[in-house]
Write an enzyme that holds these catalytic residues in place. Structure first.
Site, PDB file in Angstrom:
ATOM      1  N   ASN A   8     -26.902  86.998  61.671  1.00 36.71           N
ATOM      2  CA  ASN A   8     -27.724  85.948  60.803  1.00 36.71           C
ATOM      3  C   ASN A   8     -29.154  85.940  61.372  1.00 36.71           C
ATOM      4  O   ASN A   8     -29.561  85.294  62.374  1.00 36.71           O
ATOM      5  CB  ASN A   8     -27.111  84.394  61.241  1.00 36.71           C
ATOM      6  CG  ASN A   8     -27.797  83.241  60.726  1.00 36.71           C
ATOM      7  OD1 ASN A   8     -28.571  83.459  59.571  1.00 36.71           O
ATOM      8  ND2 ASN A   8     -27.416  82.324  60.885  1.00 36.71           N
ATOM      9  N   TRP A   9     -30.153  86.208  60.309  1.00 35.51           N
ATOM     10  CA  TRP A   9     -31.564  86.740  60.866  1.00 35.51           C
ATOM     11  C   TRP A   9     -32.140  85.266  60.548  1.00 35.51           C
ATOM     12  O   TRP A   9     -33.503  85.443  61.100  1.00 35.51           O
ATOM     13  CB  TRP A   9     -31.895  87.816  60.206  1.00 35.51           C
ATOM     14  CG  TRP A   9     -31.594  88.911  60.273  1.00 35.51           C
ATOM     15  CD1 TRP A   9     -30.922  89.382  61.525  1.00 35.51           C
ATOM     16  CD2 TRP A   9     -31.830  90.306  59.502  1.00 35.51           C
ATOM     17  NE1 TRP A   9     -30.542  90.714  61.747  1.00 35.51           N
ATOM     18  CE2 TRP A   9     -31.109  91.183  60.330  1.00 35.51           C
ATOM     19  CE3 TRP A   9     -32.464  90.530  58.655  1.00 35.51           C
ATOM     20  CZ2 TRP A   9     -31.127  92.535  60.181  1.00 35.51           C
ATOM     21  CZ3 TRP A   9     -32.400  91.922  58.269  1.00 35.51           C
ATOM     22  CH2 TRP A   9     -31.859  92.894  59.034  1.00 35.51           C
ATOM     23  N   LYS A  10     -31.729  84.089  60.008  1.00 34.37           N
ATOM     24  CA  LYS A  10     -32.324  83.118  59.789  1.00 34.37           C
ATOM     25  C   LYS A  10     -33.573  83.357  59.081  1.00 34.37           C
ATOM     26  O   LYS A  10     -33.803  84.308  58.303  1.00 34.37           O
ATOM     27  CB  LYS A  10     -32.360  82.333  61.105  1.00 34.37           C
ATOM     28  CG  LYS A  10     -31.327  82.223  61.993  1.00 34.37           C
ATOM     29  CD  LYS A  10     -31.321  81.181  63.023  1.00 34.37           C
ATOM     30  CE  LYS A  10     -29.997  81.236  63.749  1.00 34.37           C
ATOM     31  NZ  LYS A  10     -29.580  80.340  64.532  1.00 34.37           N
ATOM     32  N   HIS A  96     -24.538  75.352  58.171  1.00 35.75           N
ATOM     33  CA  HIS A  96     -25.120  75.824  59.395  1.00 35.75           C
ATOM     34  C   HIS A  96     -25.670  74.506  60.004  1.00 35.75           C
ATOM     35  O   HIS A  96     -26.312  73.908  59.147  1.00 35.75           O
ATOM     36  CB  HIS A  96     -25.964  76.827  59.218  1.00 35.75           C
ATOM     37  CG  HIS A  96     -26.240  77.533  60.710  1.00 35.75           C
ATOM     38  ND1 HIS A  96     -27.179  76.740  61.397  1.00 35.75           N
ATOM     39  CD2 HIS A  96     -26.166  78.455  61.305  1.00 35.75           C
ATOM     40  CE1 HIS A  96     -27.470  77.492  62.565  1.00 35.75           C
ATOM     41  NE2 HIS A  96     -26.833  78.710  62.550  1.00 35.75           N
ATOM     42  N   GLU A 153     -19.913  76.383  65.877  1.00 39.33           N
ATOM     43  CA  GLU A 153     -21.067  76.772  66.164  1.00 39.33           C
ATOM     44  C   GLU A 153     -21.423  75.528  67.270  1.00 39.33           C
ATOM     45  O   GLU A 153     -21.484  74.270  66.992  1.00 39.33           O
ATOM     46  CB  GLU A 153     -21.886  76.620  65.010  1.00 39.33           C
ATOM     47  CG  GLU A 153     -22.138  77.597  64.156  1.00 39.33           C
ATOM     48  CD  GLU A 153     -23.088  78.818  64.236  1.00 39.33           C
ATOM     49  OE1 GLU A 153     -22.460  79.796  64.665  1.00 39.33           O
ATOM     50  OE2 GLU A 153     -24.155  78.508  64.313  1.00 39.33           O
ATOM     51  N   GLY A 159     -28.991  79.519  70.091  1.00 40.85           N
ATOM     52  CA  GLY A 159     -30.043  79.808  70.224  1.00 40.85           C
ATOM     53  C   GLY A 159     -30.907  79.503  71.712  1.00 40.85           C
ATOM     54  O   GLY A 159     -32.233  79.585  72.219  1.00 40.85           O
ATOM     55  N   SER A 190     -25.267  81.886  71.090  1.00 42.85           N
ATOM     56  CA  SER A 190     -25.917  82.928  72.155  1.00 42.85           C
ATOM     57  C   SER A 190     -24.791  83.959  72.494  1.00 42.85           C
ATOM     58  O   SER A 190     -24.863  84.346  73.669  1.00 42.85           O
ATOM     59  CB  SER A 190     -26.244  81.941  73.470  1.00 42.85           C
ATOM     60  OG  SER A 190     -27.233  81.149  73.419  1.00 42.85           O
ATOM     61  N   GLY A 209     -27.291  85.068  66.014  1.00 44.88           N
ATOM     62  CA  GLY A 209     -28.400  84.928  65.683  1.00 44.88           C
ATOM     63  C   GLY A 209     -29.342  85.734  66.505  1.00 44.88           C
ATOM     64  O   GLY A 209     -29.724  87.051  65.984  1.00 44.88           O
TER      65      GLY A 209
HETATM   66  P1  PGA Z   1     -27.822  82.391  68.389  1.00 43.89           P
HETATM   67  O1  PGA Z   1     -27.590  81.878  66.936  1.00 43.89           O
HETATM   68  O2  PGA Z   1     -26.830  83.740  68.392  1.00 43.89           O
HETATM   69  O3  PGA Z   1     -29.356  82.624  68.330  1.00 43.89           O
HETATM   70  O4  PGA Z   1     -27.292  81.357  69.384  1.00 43.89           O
HETATM   71  C1  PGA Z   1     -26.175  81.810  66.534  1.00 43.89           C
HETATM   72  C2  PGA Z   1     -26.580  81.155  65.229  1.00 43.89           C
HETATM   73  O5  PGA Z   1     -26.901  79.953  64.838  1.00 43.89           O
HETATM   74  O6  PGA Z   1     -25.574  81.367  64.214  1.00 43.89           O
END
Ligand code: PGA
Length: 228
Positions: A8-10, A96, A153, A159, A190, A209
């Site tokens: 998920n590159w956001k 999300h 999540e 993050g 994470s 992410g």
């Molecule tokens: P992260 O994000 O791996 O940076 O914690 C995960 C997500 O929000 O899908």
């Protein structure tokens, strides 16, 4: 069953960065046996879905980061599930926590997005958190539950670099299966090559992410998953 790994590159990456990532990842991927062991889906920013749809390796899947709660029609700025499907999109991330937090997405919208996805043949990846999972599940028409993949999540872990304790992920995964039935349950928060093995017996895959942004990090993670 193969584990599912979703990048998920956001809202990261420009078109040239997206192309460079893909070229580098695909050159490794096409020489490997990874596709036998792990399903990989890439969720770029919506603007780049068409590019991916034309160029992507046939054994990688495309995921959208969001989808309209409405069908095609007079909804300026929205992309309908059937439009995503026409691009070859297989999955759509729905609800999300960043969508809920920054775009005021609520459970009713999430439920409508799930319905649009299912009707268009897209698999919704519905994000839930531990505290509200029962309410979040109740909002979604139960006839669609079995068509969903659920992603737990962990808010504090997203993050932050602090992945959630595996025992807690196991508890929430069980709760999710109690309310949604025996659907695949992913974990997100994470996850990286160094910690993914902690969830090997618990999760059906991971929503990733930060560790998906650099090819080397994501490659290492995909390899780690293929060795579980
Ligand atoms: P992260 O994000 O791996 O940076 O914690 C995960 C997500 O929000 O899908």
């Amino acid at each position: 069953m193969k584990k599912l790994l979703i990048a998920n590159w956001k809202s990261h990456k420009t078109l040239s960065e997206v192309s460079a990532w893909m070229d580098s990842f695909e050159s490794k991927f096409s020489k490997s046996l990874l596709a036998k062991h792990v399903d990989i889906a890439i969720a770029p920013t919506e603007a780049y879905l068409a590019q991916f749809s034309n160029e992507m390796h046939a054994e990688l899947s495309l995921a959208a980061q969001d989808v309209s709660p409405f069908p095609v029609g007079k909804y300026t700025g929205a992309t309908a599930a059937s439009q995503l499907a026409s691009l070859g999109v297989k999955y759509a991330i729905v609800g999300h926590s960043e969508r809920r937090r920054y775009f005021s997405e609520d459970n009713t919208q999430v439920a409508n997005k799930v319905r649009q996805c299912v009707e268009a043949g897209i698999i919704p990846i519905v994000c839930v958190d531990d505290e509200y999972v029962s309410t979040q599940a109740a909002a979604i028409d139960s006839e669609y539950h079995s068509k969903c993949i659920i992603a737990y999540e962990a808010l504090s872990a997203i993050g932050s670099g602090n992945n959630m304790d595996a025992a807690h992920v196991a508890e929430v995964t069980k709760l999710i299966n109690d309310v949604f039935g025996e659907v695949p349950v992913l974990y997100g928060g994470s996850v990286n090559a160094g910690n993914v093995a902690e969830y090997a017996e618990i999760s059906d895959g991971w929503l990733v992410g930060t560790a998906s942004l650099k090819v080397d990090d994501f490659w290492a993670l995909a390899l780690a998953v293929s060795n579980l």
